[in-house]
Scaffold this motif. Sequence first.
Motif, PDB file in Angstrom:
ATOM      1  N   ARG A  99       0.831  -1.191   0.000  1.00 49.32           N
ATOM      2  CA  ARG A  99       0.000   0.000   0.000  1.00 49.32           C
ATOM      3  C   ARG A  99       0.870   1.247   0.000  1.00 49.32           C
ATOM      4  NH1 ARG A  99      -3.517  -1.978  -2.329  1.00 49.32           N
ATOM      5  NH2 ARG A  99      -4.756  -0.122  -1.995  1.00 49.32           N
ATOM      6  N   GLY A 100       0.351   2.316  -0.572  1.00 47.28           N
ATOM      7  CA  GLY A 100       1.053   3.590  -0.579  1.00 47.28           C
ATOM      8  C   GLY A 100       1.351   4.054  -1.999  1.00 47.28           C
ATOM      9  N   ASP A 101       1.693   5.330  -2.106  1.00 44.82           N
ATOM     10  CA  ASP A 101       1.901   5.948  -3.410  1.00 44.82           C
ATOM     11  C   ASP A 101       3.003   5.289  -4.228  1.00 44.82           C
ATOM     12  OD1 ASP A 101      -0.133   7.706  -2.884  1.00 44.82           O
ATOM     13  OD2 ASP A 101       1.170   9.424  -2.487  1.00 44.82           O
ATOM     14  N   SER A 102       4.042   4.794  -3.584  1.00 45.78           N
ATOM     15  CA  SER A 102       5.144   4.190  -4.350  1.00 45.78           C
ATOM     16  C   SER A 102       4.737   2.877  -5.009  1.00 45.78           C
ATOM     17  CB  SER A 102       6.370   3.968  -3.463  1.00 45.78           C
ATOM     18  OG  SER A 102       6.097   3.030  -2.449  1.00 45.78           O
ATOM     19  N   TYR A 103       3.585   2.325  -4.615  1.00 46.26           N
ATOM     20  CA  TYR A 103       3.111   1.061  -5.170  1.00 46.26           C
ATOM     21  C   TYR A 103       1.947   1.234  -6.152  1.00 46.26           C
ATOM     22  CZ  TYR A 103       5.968  -1.054  -1.514  1.00 46.26           C
ATOM     23  OH  TYR A 103       7.008  -1.425  -0.706  1.00 46.26           O
ATOM     24  N   ARG A 104       1.647   2.485  -6.516  1.00 47.21           N
ATOM     25  CA  ARG A 104       0.579   2.719  -7.494  1.00 47.21           C
ATOM     26  C   ARG A 104       1.008   2.229  -8.879  1.00 47.21           C
ATOM     27  NH1 ARG A 104       0.274   8.711  -7.556  1.00 47.21           N
ATOM     28  NH2 ARG A 104       2.418   8.380  -6.948  1.00 47.21           N
ATOM     29  N   THR A 105       0.025   2.112  -9.764  1.00 42.19           N
ATOM     30  CA  THR A 105       0.304   1.665 -11.128  1.00 42.19           C
ATOM     31  C   THR A 105       0.419   2.856 -12.071  1.00 42.19           C
ATOM     32  OG1 THR A 105      -2.052   1.411 -11.655  1.00 42.19           O
ATOM     33  CG2 THR A 105      -0.900  -0.523 -10.780  1.00 42.19           C
ATOM     34  N   ALA A 106       1.292   2.715 -13.060  1.00 44.06           N
ATOM     35  CA  ALA A 106       1.437   3.739 -14.095  1.00 44.06           C
ATOM     36  C   ALA A 106       2.215   3.163 -15.270  1.00 44.06           C
ATOM     37  CB  ALA A 106       2.168   4.975 -13.558  1.00 44.06           C
ATOM     38  N   ILE A 107       1.890   3.669 -16.430  1.00 43.13           N
ATOM     39  CA  ILE A 107       2.654   3.403 -17.642  1.00 43.13           C
ATOM     40  C   ILE A 107       3.404   4.685 -17.954  1.00 43.13           C
ATOM     41  CG2 ILE A 107       2.524   2.897 -20.115  1.00 43.13           C
ATOM     42  CD1 ILE A 107      -0.194   1.471 -19.473  1.00 43.13           C
ATOM     43  N   PHE A 108       4.721   4.594 -18.073  1.00 43.05           N
ATOM     44  CA  PHE A 108       5.546   5.754 -18.392  1.00 43.05           C
ATOM     45  C   PHE A 108       5.983   5.641 -19.848  1.00 43.05           C
ATOM     46  CE2 PHE A 108       5.826   5.174 -13.844  1.00 43.05           C
ATOM     47  CZ  PHE A 108       5.686   6.467 -13.359  1.00 43.05           C
ATOM     48  N   TYR A 109       5.479   6.522 -20.687  1.00 46.63           N
ATOM     49  CA  TYR A 109       5.795   6.427 -22.114  1.00 46.63           C
ATOM     50  C   TYR A 109       7.060   7.210 -22.447  1.00 46.63           C
ATOM     51  CZ  TYR A 109       3.336  10.939 -22.366  1.00 46.63           C
ATOM     52  OH  TYR A 109       2.925  12.237 -22.156  1.00 46.63           O
ATOM     53  N   HIS A 110       7.804   6.667 -23.418  1.00 44.55           N
ATOM     54  CA  HIS A 110       9.083   7.258 -23.836  1.00 44.55           C
ATOM     55  C   HIS A 110       8.988   8.023 -25.142  1.00 44.55           C
ATOM     56  CE1 HIS A 110      11.595   5.395 -20.714  1.00 44.55           C
ATOM     57  NE2 HIS A 110      10.671   4.448 -20.739  1.00 44.55           N
ATOM     58  N   ASN A 111       7.869   7.881 -25.841  1.00 46.30           N
ATOM     59  CA  ASN A 111       7.675   8.612 -27.094  1.00 46.30           C
ATOM     60  C   ASN A 111       6.181   8.663 -27.409  1.00 46.30           C
ATOM     61  OD1 ASN A 111       6.949   6.153 -28.559  1.00 46.30           O
ATOM     62  ND2 ASN A 111       9.139   5.651 -28.524  1.00 46.30           N
ATOM     63  N   GLU A 112       5.844   9.405 -28.419  1.00 46.37           N
ATOM     64  CA  GLU A 112       4.431   9.602 -28.773  1.00 46.37           C
ATOM     65  C   GLU A 112       3.758   8.292 -29.185  1.00 46.37           C
ATOM     66  OE1 GLU A 112       1.041  11.971 -28.884  1.00 46.37           O
ATOM     67  OE2 GLU A 112       3.028  12.398 -28.067  1.00 46.37           O
ATOM     68  N   ASN A 113       4.477   7.416 -29.862  1.00 48.64           N
ATOM     69  CA  ASN A 113       3.892   6.133 -30.264  1.00 48.64           C
ATOM     70  C   ASN A 113       3.532   5.287 -29.045  1.00 48.64           C
ATOM     71  OD1 ASN A 113       4.066   6.716 -33.000  1.00 48.64           O
ATOM     72  ND2 ASN A 113       6.049   5.698 -33.251  1.00 48.64           N
ATOM     73  N   GLN A 114       4.403   5.289 -28.040  1.00 47.74           N
ATOM     74  CA  GLN A 114       4.082   4.551 -26.816  1.00 47.74           C
ATOM     75  C   GLN A 114       2.886   5.171 -26.108  1.00 47.74           C
ATOM     76  OE1 GLN A 114       7.461   4.084 -24.213  1.00 47.74           O
ATOM     77  NE2 GLN A 114       8.365   2.473 -25.480  1.00 47.74           N
ATOM     78  N   LYS A 115       2.809   6.484 -26.090  1.00 45.04           N
ATOM     79  CA  LYS A 115       1.673   7.158 -25.446  1.00 45.04           C
ATOM     80  C   LYS A 115       0.366   6.753 -26.119  1.00 45.04           C
ATOM     81  CE  LYS A 115      -0.244  11.712 -24.410  1.00 45.04           C
ATOM     82  NZ  LYS A 115      -0.110  13.169 -24.600  1.00 45.04           N
ATOM     83  N   ILE A 116       0.348   6.795 -27.434  1.00 45.63           N
ATOM     84  CA  ILE A 116      -0.862   6.440 -28.190  1.00 45.63           C
ATOM     85  C   ILE A 116      -1.234   4.982 -27.944  1.00 45.63           C
ATOM     86  CG2 ILE A 116      -1.758   6.105 -30.533  1.00 45.63           C
ATOM     87  CD1 ILE A 116      -0.064   8.659 -31.284  1.00 45.63           C
ATOM     88  N   ALA A 117      -0.241   4.091 -27.989  1.00 50.77           N
ATOM     89  CA  ALA A 117      -0.507   2.672 -27.758  1.00 50.77           C
ATOM     90  C   ALA A 117      -1.017   2.429 -26.337  1.00 50.77           C
ATOM     91  CB  ALA A 117       0.754   1.851 -28.023  1.00 50.77           C
ATOM     92  N   ALA A 118      -0.428   3.111 -25.352  1.00 56.12           N
ATOM     93  CA  ALA A 118      -0.858   2.947 -23.960  1.00 56.12           C
ATOM     94  C   ALA A 118      -2.287   3.439 -23.767  1.00 56.12           C
ATOM     95  CB  ALA A 118       0.098   3.679 -23.021  1.00 56.12           C
ATOM     96  N   GLU A 119      -2.586   4.602 -24.323  1.00 63.93           N
ATOM     97  CA  GLU A 119      -3.950   5.140 -24.209  1.00 63.93           C
ATOM     98  C   GLU A 119      -4.948   4.222 -24.894  1.00 63.93           C
ATOM     99  OE1 GLU A 119      -3.364   9.075 -25.802  1.00 63.93           O
ATOM    100  OE2 GLU A 119      -2.836   9.902 -23.821  1.00 63.93           O
ATOM    101  N   SER A 120      -4.593   3.692 -26.040  1.00 66.88           N
ATOM    102  CA  SER A 120      -5.475   2.778 -26.759  1.00 66.88           C
ATOM    103  C   SER A 120      -5.704   1.494 -25.965  1.00 66.88           C
ATOM    104  CB  SER A 120      -4.872   2.460 -28.130  1.00 66.88           C
ATOM    105  OG  SER A 120      -5.645   1.503 -28.799  1.00 66.88           O
ATOM    106  N   SER A 121      -4.636   0.945 -25.377  1.00 67.35           N
ATOM    107  CA  SER A 121      -4.789  -0.294 -24.611  1.00 67.35           C
ATOM    108  C   SER A 121      -5.628  -0.060 -23.353  1.00 67.35           C
ATOM    109  CB  SER A 121      -3.430  -0.897 -24.264  1.00 67.35           C
ATOM    110  OG  SER A 121      -2.767  -0.141 -23.285  1.00 67.35           O
ATOM    111  N   LYS A 122      -5.461   1.096 -22.736  1.00 70.31           N
ATOM    112  CA  LYS A 122      -6.263   1.415 -21.551  1.00 70.31           C
ATOM    113  C   LYS A 122      -7.734   1.549 -21.932  1.00 70.31           C
ATOM    114  CE  LYS A 122      -6.710   4.782 -17.790  1.00 70.31           C
ATOM    115  NZ  LYS A 122      -6.124   5.965 -17.145  1.00 70.31           N
ATOM    116  N   LEU A 123      -8.013   2.222 -23.017  1.00 68.83           N
ATOM    117  CA  LEU A 123      -9.395   2.364 -23.492  1.00 68.83           C
ATOM    118  C   LEU A 123      -9.997   1.001 -23.811  1.00 68.83           C
ATOM    119  CD1 LEU A 123     -11.746   4.209 -24.325  1.00 68.83           C
ATOM    120  CD2 LEU A 123     -10.692   4.354 -26.596  1.00 68.83           C
ATOM    121  N   HIS A 124      -9.226   0.156 -24.470  1.00 72.74           N
ATOM    122  CA  HIS A 124      -9.695  -1.194 -24.792  1.00 72.74           C
ATOM    123  C   HIS A 124     -10.043  -1.960 -23.514  1.00 72.74           C
ATOM    124  CE1 HIS A 124     -10.061  -4.963 -26.988  1.00 72.74           C
ATOM    125  NE2 HIS A 124      -9.241  -5.507 -26.094  1.00 72.74           N
TER     126      HIS A 124
END
Length: 175
Positions: free
Chosen positions: A92-117
Amino acid sequence: MKKKQRATFAGGCFWCMVKPFDQWNGVDSVISGYTGGHTENPTYEEVKQGKTGHYEAVEIIYDPNVLSYETILNIYWQQIDPTDDGGQFHDRGDSYRTAIFYHNENQKIAAESSKLHLEESGKFSNPIVTQILPATAFYPAEAYHQNFYRKNTAAYEEDRAKSGRDAFINQVWRS
């Protein structure tokens, strides 16, 4: 030929996030570490105490000619409870939260698409709270955290079992 790329994910305890990625062809390394905070070169104790703003995370170095970022995203989603904004399983706690850290615009788009899916799949009744954030400095964790599942197999398996992670994964993703 594309050169090696990085993918960075926070999914609770980083010990539990290494093995699921480490076993795939195309993955060169999975490094446990800290990202997303405000302190340079944080220590495990500082992060655990919530003093730095960092997430426990893994940085995956992979060959996109062998393994796609989309496949890595699918592996990631199946390791976490994306509806829990207070940590993961017994961590428990903030250091254990989930996140995807994108390194470029293509990763951002893919991450957003997968989250929406995932949101549209109906698999979860609660909202998906995993954040999608720009990658910032990644600090490798101390040596004893690296490849913990290989170096301390019994402790790793015990921690996974009592955390509730495996039970959740089996119930949600394997059923």
